[in-house]
Design a protein around this motif. Sequence first.
Motif, PDB file in Angstrom:
ATOM      1  N   ASN A 123       0.813  -1.216   0.000  1.00 33.90           N
ATOM      2  CA  ASN A 123       0.000   0.000   0.000  1.00 33.90           C
ATOM      3  C   ASN A 123       0.847   1.266   0.000  1.00 33.90           C
ATOM      4  O   ASN A 123       0.412   2.295  -0.519  1.00 33.90           O
ATOM      5  N   SER A 124       2.056   1.210   0.547  1.00 29.84           N
ATOM      6  CA  SER A 124       2.921   2.388   0.501  1.00 29.84           C
ATOM      7  C   SER A 124       3.354   2.677  -0.935  1.00 29.84           C
ATOM      8  O   SER A 124       3.482   3.844  -1.326  1.00 29.84           O
ATOM      9  N   LEU A 148       8.267   1.383  10.428  1.00 29.58           N
ATOM     10  CA  LEU A 148       9.665   1.645  10.789  1.00 29.58           C
ATOM     11  C   LEU A 148      10.597   1.342   9.622  1.00 29.58           C
ATOM     12  O   LEU A 148      11.533   2.121   9.342  1.00 29.58           O
ATOM     13  N   LEU A 149      10.368   0.246   8.932  1.00 31.10           N
ATOM     14  CA  LEU A 149      11.213  -0.093   7.783  1.00 31.10           C
ATOM     15  C   LEU A 149      11.078   0.942   6.672  1.00 31.10           C
ATOM     16  O   LEU A 149      12.070   1.350   6.054  1.00 31.10           O
ATOM     17  N   LEU A 150       9.859   1.385   6.417  1.00 31.26           N
ATOM     18  CA  LEU A 150       9.640   2.380   5.374  1.00 31.26           C
ATOM     19  C   LEU A 150      10.262   3.721   5.750  1.00 31.26           C
ATOM     20  O   LEU A 150      10.827   4.417   4.897  1.00 31.26           O
ATOM     21  N   TYR A 151      10.162   4.069   7.032  1.00 30.06           N
ATOM     22  CA  TYR A 151      10.669   5.372   7.475  1.00 30.06           C
ATOM     23  C   TYR A 151      12.193   5.423   7.430  1.00 30.06           C
ATOM     24  O   TYR A 151      12.786   6.382   6.939  1.00 30.06           O
ATOM     25  N   PHE A 194       8.494   5.364  -1.376  1.00 25.76           N
ATOM     26  CA  PHE A 194       7.692   4.552  -0.467  1.00 25.76           C
ATOM     27  C   PHE A 194       7.771   5.223   0.902  1.00 25.76           C
ATOM     28  O   PHE A 194       8.812   5.193   1.549  1.00 25.76           O
ATOM     29  N   GLN A 195       6.678   5.820   1.324  1.00 24.67           N
ATOM     30  CA  GLN A 195       6.687   6.517   2.598  1.00 24.67           C
ATOM     31  C   GLN A 195       5.526   6.072   3.476  1.00 24.67           C
ATOM     32  O   GLN A 195       4.412   5.885   2.974  1.00 24.67           O
ATOM     33  N   PRO A 196       5.781   5.911   4.780  1.00 24.30           N
ATOM     34  CA  PRO A 196       4.676   5.569   5.686  1.00 24.30           C
ATOM     35  C   PRO A 196       3.782   6.776   5.918  1.00 24.30           C
ATOM     36  O   PRO A 196       4.177   7.919   5.700  1.00 24.30           O
ATOM     37  N   SER A 197       2.576   6.528   6.347  1.00 19.48           N
ATOM     38  CA  SER A 197       1.648   7.613   6.672  1.00 19.48           C
ATOM     39  C   SER A 197       0.702   7.135   7.761  1.00 19.48           C
ATOM     40  O   SER A 197       0.539   5.922   7.982  1.00 19.48           O
TER      41      SER A 197
END
Length: 380
Positions: free
Chosen positions: A37-38, A321-324, A339-342
């Motif tokens: 989804n990211s 955490l992995l995405l950030y 690819f960023q968390p939200s």
Amino acid sequence: MLKFVPYILKGMWRHRTRTLLTVSGAAVALLVFSFVNSVQQGLARLTTNDHSQRTLIVFQENRFCPQSSLLPQDYAGQIAKLPQVTEVVPIKVYTNNCRASLDSIVFQGMPADQLAETRGLEMLAGSMADFVNRQDAAIVGEIVAARRGIKIGEKFSIGGVTVLPVGIVRASQAAENNLIFTHLDFLQRSRGDSQVGVVTQFEVKLSGAADVEATAAAIDDRFRNGPVATATRSKGMFQAETISDLAELIGFIHWLGYACVGLVLALVATTTVMSVQDRIQEHSVLQTIGLRPSRILQLVIGESMILSTTGGLIGVAGGVLLLYFGGFCIAAEGVSIAFQPSLSLAGLGILISAMIGLLAGVAPGWQAAQTKIVTGLRQP
């Protein structure tokens, strides 16, 4: 219902191996769901934000890779004369890989004054003044700086382009954190082949009342019979067309996200069924001492939701955490998808895990609630 939570947890702990396997399986599936989804959110941010709809990209007609688009720089003056055009930014683009890649490096060369005005850069380290005063200086996006270990003051070379990083920035557009910004004339002269007076594309800013399609058509009409014909589209459309093959792949992998949801549902439901079968006699005893069948149903659903939500929380937290910290992105033909968390992504993952727990517990819970007391007490 809350007073029964210790009882539910005690029952889960009696079969701790099964519980841990179920939670870990749900966590892995929700972690993959978060990644999928990211990627989709990154593509949506890139192509549908307001900035991408109100900005035009002028590219050479029938060209795709940035290295093949060669537009005369003096086109900028003619474009600027059109009504409702507020600014024209000439950009030279160089990438070390035009194909889809997880480690593509994209250089964008543009006039220093327009870089500061148009990109909305937040300086994390270094200074813009150092960039302005040095010809071979570069401003590096935070994602590519972290991925490549780029540090201020240490020269590096990529694809024949050697620059001195003087600043690390965070851009207002997430995808631009994967770019390296240089002076326009420096990038035109780099790699040993002088292309002074030639740019890859123009970024055209429009006034709020501008007709985007009409202005794009006017630009192409102006240069149709010129030395180089152009193809002008909104920035969002340009980026969507540039990475169309990649976008189709991203559109396909959303089925992987659905598969992860189905996997968690099957896993939690199977575990809940096994738990109910182990406790048939126990549930009958509970009914004997006064618990109604509806309460038994709630207990089973509660256990299912705790299993699923716990796994979901672990998986979503791990994915965020992995995405950030990972700074993942994918690029094709000079266009990057970050690819960023939200918060919306994290909330969606937790909500889905809770709903899965609810659905997975209904059938086993109904079965436990409908079991006759006498029949249940006869179970070994």
